[in-house]
Design a protein around this motif. Structure first.
Motif, short mmCIF file in Angstrom:
data_model
loop_
_atom_site.label_atom_id
_atom_site.label_comp_id
_atom_site.label_asym_id
_atom_site.label_seq_id
_atom_site.Cartn_x
_atom_site.Cartn_y
_atom_site.Cartn_z
N HIS A 138 -100.94 2.68 51.39
CA HIS A 138 -101.19 1.58 50.47
C HIS A 138 -99.91 0.81 50.12
CE1 HIS A 138 -100.01 5.06 48.00
NE2 HIS A 138 -99.49 4.17 47.17
N LEU A 139 -98.80 1.08 50.81
CA LEU A 139 -97.54 0.41 50.51
C LEU A 139 -97.68 -1.10 50.79
CD1 LEU A 139 -94.51 0.53 49.79
CD2 LEU A 139 -94.06 0.89 52.23
N GLU A 140 -97.32 -1.90 49.80
CA GLU A 140 -97.38 -3.36 49.95
C GLU A 140 -96.17 -3.85 50.73
OE1 GLU A 140 -97.59 -7.46 47.22
OE2 GLU A 140 -97.29 -5.49 46.29
N ALA A 141 -96.38 -4.80 51.64
CA ALA A 141 -95.30 -5.39 52.42
C ALA A 141 -95.31 -6.90 52.23
CB ALA A 141 -95.45 -5.04 53.90
N ARG A 142 -94.11 -7.46 52.07
CA ARG A 142 -93.97 -8.90 51.88
C ARG A 142 -92.79 -9.40 52.73
NH1 ARG A 142 -97.02 -10.59 47.62
NH2 ARG A 142 -95.88 -12.56 47.49
#
Length: 320
Positions: A138-142
């Protein structure tokens, strides 16, 4: 209070020296073990021995069996408290407190300025539309238009911040290896442990050993992540080329609690990565040595606190 602080710094320095010796014994073993050793050395600066000694005194007062250690408490007291109580120092602690406050404020402001810059990049970023490994969960990446290297930003809810167009400069296999490095930082909670040491650096900014420990922490965490990438099956040469491509085009993270990929001795890391050598687990003998050291560090202050003769001051042999 001034004397107690001096004694605490001395005791923490002594523990750090012992840990440095242990780390040297583990120099051919996994960096993961050495990292946690150095983090324990950092944490000792926040945990006074007096807390453990007070626990020993509390156990004695609660009816625990009496412990007789002859003259050892007084002998160790001389070693643990090299700074005795002294009269005529009334003005010195005040002056040093003012100097300490100035240094503490300077370090905190420096970290805050860097943090605000990184958070500004995060606010200006956009969602990453590329593919992440399944292990990202569930790690968010931007993505960010800035030239900041791939980095894990944040402590409570970390975000993987990638530079825009990074896939155009790295091959798919190189990018996968770089992403695996950052995901290892995430799984290890390196930003959290780095933030703890940043607190140590702010409080004990005057102690060169604290900054040296910080450098060892960065070095060992990056090597631990490198070992994890190779252990996950990525080719070492491809991974090393990916690191060099990142370092050539992007700027390293200025925050220790924003873990990137270019920290520590880059030349040494690349050589070790290219060897494709996956470190094995510690042998049982070294595990036993580390366990004995940890138990002794925790138990010895408790024992001497319980053995103190003066019930009114159960920790007189070691105040901090």
């Amino acid at each position: 209070m001034f004397n107690e602080l001096v004694n605490h710094v001395w005791q923490s320095t002594l523990v750090a020296a012992a840990i440095a010796a242990l780390a040297a014994l583990l120099r051919d073993d996994s960096a993961h073990s050495r990292y946690w050793l150095w983090w324990a050395a950092s944490l000792k600066f926040l945990v006074p021995f007096s807390l453990l000694a007070a626990l020993g005194g509390a156990l004695r007062d609660a009816g625990a069996p009496a412990i007789e250690l002859a003259d050892w408490p007084s002998t160790l007291g001389v070693l643990a408290e090299p700074m005795p109580e002294a009269a005529g120092w009334a003005a010195l602690p005040t002056a040093l407190a003012v100097i300490w406050a100035g240094g503490f404020a300077a370090v905190v402001v420096s970290w805050m300025v860097r943090t605000l810059k990184v958070r500004g990049l995060l606010r200006a970023s956009a969602p990453y539309i590329g593919a992440l490994p399944r292990s990202a969960g569930h790690l968010e990446a931007r993505t960010s238009p800035a030239l900041l290297e791939p980095a894990l930003v944040g402590i409570v809810r970390p975000v993987l911040l990638l530079p825009q167009g990074i896939a155009e400069h790295l091959t798919r296999t190189q990018l996968d290896a770089v992403l695996e490095h950052e995901l290892t930082h995430w799984r290890r909670r390196d930003n959290l442990t780095a933030a703890v040491h940043m607190l140590v650096e702010a409080v004990f900014w005057f102690h060169p050993l604290v900054w040296w420990i910080g450098a060892r922490l960065v070095e060992e965490r990056e090597r631990a992540c490198d070992e994890a990438v190779v252990r996950a099956g990525h080719d070492g040469r491809v991974y090393a080329e990916g690191i060099l491509n990142v370092c050539e085009r992007y700027v390293a993270s200025a925050l220790k609690c924003a873990a990137g990929i270019s920290g520590a001795d880059l030349k040494r890391r690349v050589v070790e990565i290219a060897r494709n050598r996956a470190m094995s687990e510690l042998p049982i003998q070294k595990k036993a040595l580390l366990g004995a050291f940890a138990v002794a560090t925790l138990i010895v202050p408790i024992i001497f606190g319980a053995a103190a003769q003066n019930a009114a001051d159960p920790i007189q042999w070691v105040r901090i």
